[in-house]
Write a protein that holds these residues in place. Structure first.
Motif, short mmCIF file in Angstrom:
data_model
loop_
_atom_site.label_atom_id
_atom_site.label_comp_id
_atom_site.label_asym_id
_atom_site.label_seq_id
_atom_site.Cartn_x
_atom_site.Cartn_y
_atom_site.Cartn_z
N ASN A 88 45.49 42.49 37.18
CA ASN A 88 45.49 41.31 36.31
C ASN A 88 44.35 41.48 35.33
N VAL A 89 44.71 41.73 34.06
CA VAL A 89 43.71 42.01 33.04
C VAL A 89 43.94 41.08 31.85
N ASN A 90 42.95 40.24 31.56
CA ASN A 90 43.01 39.33 30.41
C ASN A 90 44.30 38.53 30.35
N GLY A 91 44.77 38.06 31.49
CA GLY A 91 45.98 37.24 31.52
C GLY A 91 47.27 38.03 31.61
N TYR A 92 47.20 39.35 31.55
CA TYR A 92 48.38 40.19 31.67
C TYR A 92 48.53 40.65 33.11
N ARG A 93 49.78 40.74 33.56
CA ARG A 93 50.06 41.32 34.88
C ARG A 93 50.54 42.74 34.64
N LEU A 94 49.66 43.69 34.88
CA LEU A 94 49.94 45.10 34.65
C LEU A 94 50.26 45.78 35.97
#
Length: 121
Positions: A88-94
């Motif tokens: 979870n990076v800056n609101g993104y689910r990677l």
């Protein structure tokens, strides 16, 4: 080692690189493609649940797979029977994975283990 990154000029593109540790430094072995990412939003029927990039490197069957999940229903992603690591990076689910193998289909599952189609119904 596979790394994912964005650069200052193009923050909406997710890119990957293969790096190898040499002493206290890392050498970039190869960079492979990018995938355009959008801010998370509420998906509607007919939209893609994920953006995916599969890259091969070293002129072989070694691969890196990256996916950005836009649909909250996507809980797990697998590729070649490997569960991808979720970040979870800056609101993104990677989701990220790497290994050795030929091209295959990626599979997405909800929290109950039900397989999901790439297009939201």
């Amino acid at each position: 080692t596979a790394v994912i990154y964005t650069n200052k000029e193009e923050k909406s593109n997710l890119q990957n690189a293969i790096v190898r540790k040499r002493g206290i430094f890392y050498d970039v072995i190869e960079t492979n493609g990018s995938v355009h990412i959008e801010k998370p939003k509420q998906l509607e029927s007919g939209q893609l649940r994920t953006q995916v990039l599969i890259s091969w490197y070293d002129k072989s069957d070694k691969y890196v797979i990256m996916a950005v999940a836009y649909d909250e229903d996507v809980s797990t992603i697998t590729y070649l029977n490997q569960e991808l690591i979720q970040l979870n990076v800056n609101g993104y689910r990677l989701f990220l994975g790497y290994g050795i193998g030929e091209y295959d289909e990626m599979h997405m599952f909800d929290k109950n283990g039900n397989c999901l189609e790439q297009i939201k119904e």
